[in-house]
Design a protein around this motif. Structure first.
Motif, PDB file in Angstrom:
ATOM      1  N   HIS A 107       0.819  -1.214   0.000  1.00 45.11           N
ATOM      2  CA  HIS A 107       0.000   0.000   0.000  1.00 45.11           C
ATOM      3  C   HIS A 107       0.849   1.259   0.000  1.00 45.11           C
ATOM      4  O   HIS A 107       0.534   2.242  -0.687  1.00 45.11           O
ATOM      5  CB  HIS A 107      -0.931   0.001   1.212  1.00 45.11           C
ATOM      6  N   ILE A 108       1.936   1.244   0.769  1.00 44.01           N
ATOM      7  CA  ILE A 108       2.746   2.457   0.892  1.00 44.01           C
ATOM      8  C   ILE A 108       3.396   2.824  -0.430  1.00 44.01           C
ATOM      9  O   ILE A 108       3.507   4.008  -0.778  1.00 44.01           O
ATOM     10  CB  ILE A 108       3.817   2.280   2.007  1.00 44.01           C
ATOM     11  N   TYR A 109       3.782   1.838  -1.225  1.00 44.32           N
ATOM     12  CA  TYR A 109       4.446   2.134  -2.496  1.00 44.32           C
ATOM     13  C   TYR A 109       3.438   2.624  -3.550  1.00 44.32           C
ATOM     14  O   TYR A 109       3.758   3.504  -4.356  1.00 44.32           O
ATOM     15  CB  TYR A 109       5.191   0.898  -2.985  1.00 44.32           C
ATOM     16  N   VAL A 110       2.237   2.047  -3.534  1.00 47.44           N
ATOM     17  CA  VAL A 110       1.189   2.567  -4.418  1.00 47.44           C
ATOM     18  C   VAL A 110       0.834   3.992  -4.024  1.00 47.44           C
ATOM     19  O   VAL A 110       0.664   4.883  -4.876  1.00 47.44           O
ATOM     20  CB  VAL A 110      -0.046   1.655  -4.383  1.00 47.44           C
ATOM     21  N   PHE A 111       0.736   4.229  -2.708  1.00 44.33           N
ATOM     22  CA  PHE A 111       0.424   5.570  -2.209  1.00 44.33           C
ATOM     23  C   PHE A 111       1.493   6.577  -2.613  1.00 44.33           C
ATOM     24  O   PHE A 111       1.177   7.672  -3.122  1.00 44.33           O
ATOM     25  CB  PHE A 111       0.293   5.509  -0.683  1.00 44.33           C
ATOM     26  N   ALA A 112       2.763   6.228  -2.424  1.00 43.21           N
ATOM     27  CA  ALA A 112       3.852   7.151  -2.762  1.00 43.21           C
ATOM     28  C   ALA A 112       3.922   7.399  -4.264  1.00 43.21           C
ATOM     29  O   ALA A 112       4.219   8.525  -4.707  1.00 43.21           O
ATOM     30  CB  ALA A 112       5.177   6.609  -2.237  1.00 43.21           C
TER      31      ALA A 112
ATOM     32  N   SER B  88     -11.303  10.248   5.675  1.00 43.74           N
ATOM     33  CA  SER B  88     -11.179  10.316   4.229  1.00 43.74           C
ATOM     34  C   SER B  88     -10.691  11.680   3.854  1.00 43.74           C
ATOM     35  O   SER B  88     -11.046  12.674   4.462  1.00 43.74           O
ATOM     36  CB  SER B  88     -12.532  10.036   3.597  1.00 43.74           C
ATOM     37  N   LEU B  89      -9.865  11.701   2.877  1.00 42.69           N
ATOM     38  CA  LEU B  89      -9.309  12.965   2.415  1.00 42.69           C
ATOM     39  C   LEU B  89     -10.196  13.554   1.357  1.00 42.69           C
ATOM     40  O   LEU B  89     -10.613  12.881   0.446  1.00 42.69           O
ATOM     41  CB  LEU B  89      -7.909  12.733   1.829  1.00 42.69           C
TER      42      LEU B  89
ATOM     43  N   LEU C  49       1.214   9.769  -5.119  1.00 36.62           N
ATOM     44  CA  LEU C  49       1.570  11.094  -4.612  1.00 36.62           C
ATOM     45  C   LEU C  49       2.589  11.768  -5.521  1.00 36.62           C
ATOM     46  O   LEU C  49       2.529  12.988  -5.736  1.00 36.62           O
ATOM     47  CB  LEU C  49       2.122  10.955  -3.194  1.00 36.62           C
ATOM     48  N   LEU C  50       3.509  10.998  -6.061  1.00 33.20           N
ATOM     49  CA  LEU C  50       4.490  11.555  -7.001  1.00 33.20           C
ATOM     50  C   LEU C  50       3.800  12.066  -8.261  1.00 33.20           C
ATOM     51  O   LEU C  50       4.111  13.164  -8.760  1.00 33.20           O
ATOM     52  CB  LEU C  50       5.530  10.497  -7.348  1.00 33.20           C
ATOM     53  N   VAL C  51       2.852  11.288  -8.796  1.00 32.47           N
ATOM     54  CA  VAL C  51       2.090  11.737  -9.972  1.00 32.47           C
ATOM     55  C   VAL C  51       1.292  12.992  -9.648  1.00 32.47           C
ATOM     56  O   VAL C  51       1.206  13.927 -10.463  1.00 32.47           O
ATOM     57  CB  VAL C  51       1.169  10.603 -10.456  1.00 32.47           C
TER      58      VAL C  51
ATOM     59  N   VAL D  38      -6.414   8.049  -5.513  1.00 34.09           N
ATOM     60  CA  VAL D  38      -5.573   6.985  -4.956  1.00 34.09           C
ATOM     61  C   VAL D  38      -5.013   7.410  -3.602  1.00 34.09           C
ATOM     62  O   VAL D  38      -5.010   6.635  -2.635  1.00 34.09           O
ATOM     63  CB  VAL D  38      -4.439   6.631  -5.934  1.00 34.09           C
ATOM     64  N   VAL D  39      -4.541   8.658  -3.529  1.00 36.27           N
ATOM     65  CA  VAL D  39      -3.984   9.151  -2.272  1.00 36.27           C
ATOM     66  C   VAL D  39      -5.049   9.147  -1.175  1.00 36.27           C
ATOM     67  O   VAL D  39      -4.805   8.701  -0.039  1.00 36.27           O
ATOM     68  CB  VAL D  39      -3.406  10.564  -2.469  1.00 36.27           C
ATOM     69  N   GLY D  40      -6.246   9.624  -1.501  1.00 34.81           N
ATOM     70  CA  GLY D  40      -7.306   9.663  -0.507  1.00 34.81           C
ATOM     71  C   GLY D  40      -7.770   8.284  -0.076  1.00 34.81           C
ATOM     72  O   GLY D  40      -8.146   8.081   1.083  1.00 34.81           O
TER      73      GLY D  40
END
Length: 538
Positions: free
Chosen positions: A368-373, A537-538, A376-378, A408-410
């Motif tokens: 999850h953390i790598y998908v999140f990061a 939720s964001l 976030l980069l995109v 995705v980030v949220g």
């Protein structure tokens, strides 16, 4: 002899009959007592489950029924609270002209509102503990409605900071956090679906509030619009009214958490303590309970994640505040500029539930953390699209890219947090993270305003936000790669991969708002489940 035996047999039968009657009477009284003890539990459950519930005091989540009403109320509540600060950008120019304020001074209004929404978390937790989730949400609805209504009568920008910033933002906090808390108590088996659906509330607000704000601005001006929006925010009270707590079963025997008078020895010791010492002890206990400083010091993954999220928030929400002013500054119609925010909300509405379901698949566990990061980069790099030009096609492309990555980030922000801390510490870990990110949320828009005032161009803001968010994503990627590599190396050497968790404090959760965790594959070997669930939720 026969007569004597007959009399004896009759007497024995009579005694056995009386004993049986007494036994049945005792059993009947016991069953009646057990029925009274378990009257709050749902029908159709076995006696073994009722006895277990009576001992543990746990409440089975309905995963349906009235929970669907609570889910719908949570979606509406998040639509009215989390997405509201982005709507203030529509009135940005009018506030500047009305109070003769600079970009930096005007941007304090949404920044204070957003910061209070997060920074009030520990205070909100105390209210939930005292009043319950339902009463806290209704109190937040009253505060936010009164704050926006009072904002329509302000005569200076400072007064607007207090009414629209502090009062309304604090009301949003009281509405938002208890709503997602009670939702986690209603859903366990379907929690992933409920979380994904509730996250669409923010997208729904982003889709509708800008159009509504633009219409009210055209018809009533900014003062009339604030008054009407204050009345609309009172609907949070209706959302809170339907959030009735899940009833806890009554249990026999000594309660797990004794709220009665303390024993004489404790009372004697307590009287010997000074007043200042008691106050200091209470403050330390409250800080330990609602903010996980021990996790920040001993859990390296939480420390890295908290620092990365705090840095990310410095530039993550700023584009939402300055998108409409940037477009209107280059002669774009305000209705088309507001449409950009609505398109952003539509993208989130369509994509967030799908991402929530996809990321719940077993393959993503531990990733999850790598998908999140990566998302976030995109997201950070997408802000540089605005530097190409202020035309509608360019900004539309930007909104689509920003909306996809934001979804995705949220969807994963708090899922990652659940992965790196124990669920029993999740509320306090979230409280500390909310306070930390509230600082950067507070100073982000004013710093962007200073940049606009100094340069006279808005695209520098988007370029700065791109650098900040992208650097936070790279920091998270590199840090977690290093931590994973270190843990693999330690596991090969036969050493523990992380420091031991500090002792878990016994926390008395508010009745009707307990947290309940879902056993995962990593929890199967644990003897007892942890009681905590708190999602946002964001």
């Amino acid at each position: 002899m026969t007569q004597r035996n007959g009399i004896g047999g009759t007497s024995d039968r009579c005694l056995r009959s009386r004993a049986s009657a007494d036994l049945e009477l005792a059993n009947g009284m016991q069953k009646g007592q057990e029925a009274n003890d378990c009257e709050c539990e749902e029908g159709g459950q076995g006696g073994e489950r009722r006895d277990s519930a009576a001992v543990t005091g746990a409440t089975a989540a309905p995963d349906g029924g009235w929970g669907w009403v609570v889910l719908a109320a949570t979606i509406m509540d998040l639509a009215l609270t989390l997405a509201f600060p982005s709507c203030v950008g529509i009135f940005y120019t009018d506030l500047q002209n009305e109070f003769h304020a600079t970009n930096s001074e005007t941007s304090w209004v949404p920044s204070i509102m957003t910061s209070m929404l997060h920074a009030g978390g520990p205070f909100c937790s105390v209210l939930v503990e005292r009043l319950g989730c339902r009463a806290t949400v209704m109190l937040g609805g009253v505060l936010s409605g009164l704050g926006m209504a009072a904002s329509s009568f302000t005569q200076s920008i400072i007064q607007l900071y207090i009414t629209a910033g502090v009062i309304t933002g604090l009301g949003f906090c009281f509405c938002f956090q208890p709503a997602v808390t009670i939702l986690g108590h209603y859903f366990v088996r379907r929690r992933a679906f409920a979380n994904a659906m509730s996250s669409t509330g923010t997208a729904l607000g982003l889709c509708t509030l800008p159009l509504l704000g633009n219409y009210l601005h055209t018809e009533l001006g900014w003062r009339g619009s604030f008054l009407v929006l204050g009345a609309i925010l009172l609907n949070c009270c209706v959302c809170g009214a339907v959030m009735r707590p899940v009833e806890r079963p009554k249990h026999r025997g000594q309660p797990l958490m004794n709220h009665g008078p303390p024993p004489p020895e404790e009372e004697t010791v307590r009287k010997k303590k000074g007043r200042m010492r008691r106050i200091w002890g209470y403050l330390l206990a409250s800080l330990s309970k609602h903010m996980a400083f021990d996790q920040f010091c001993y859990n390296s993954r939480y420390c890295v994640y908290a620092i990365g999220i705090t840095w990310m928030m410095l530039g993550f929400v700023v584009p939402l505040v300055y998108l409409v002013p940037y477009a209107t500054a280059y002669n774009m119609e305000q209705s088309r500029a507001a449409l950009l925010l609505s398109i952003l909300g539509m993208v989130n509405i369509v994509v967030r539930p799908l991402f929530g379901i996809v990321f719940n698949m077993p393959w993503f566990k531990g990733r999850h953390i790598y998908v999140f990061a990566s998302a976030l980069l995109v997201n950070g790099l997408s802000n540089s699209i605005c530097c190409i030009g202020p035309s509608f096609p360019v900004l539309l492309t930007y909104v689509m890219m920003y909306g996809l990555s934001m979804s995705v980030v949220g969807s994963l922000m708090f899922t990652v947090l659940m992965d790196i801390v124990e669920m029993s510490r999740f509320p306090s870990a979230l409280g500390l993270l909310a306070v930390m990110e509230s600082i950067t949320l507070l100073i982000g828009p004013p710093l962007a305003g200073v940049l606009v005032d100094k340069t006279g161009h808005y695209f520098y803001v988007f370029f700065a936000c791109s650098a900040v968010v992208a650097s936070a994503a790279v920091f998270l990627m590199v840090s977690f790669c290093w931590l994973d590599k270190r843990d693999r190396k330690l596991s090969k050497q036969g050493q523990p991969s992380a420091l031991p968790e500090p002792a878990k404090p016994s926390v008395d959760l508010a009745p009707g708002c307990q947290y309940s965790s879902v056993p995962t594959e990593g929890d199967k070997d644990k003897a007892s489940s942890n009681g905590a669930e708190y999602i946002t939720s964001l």
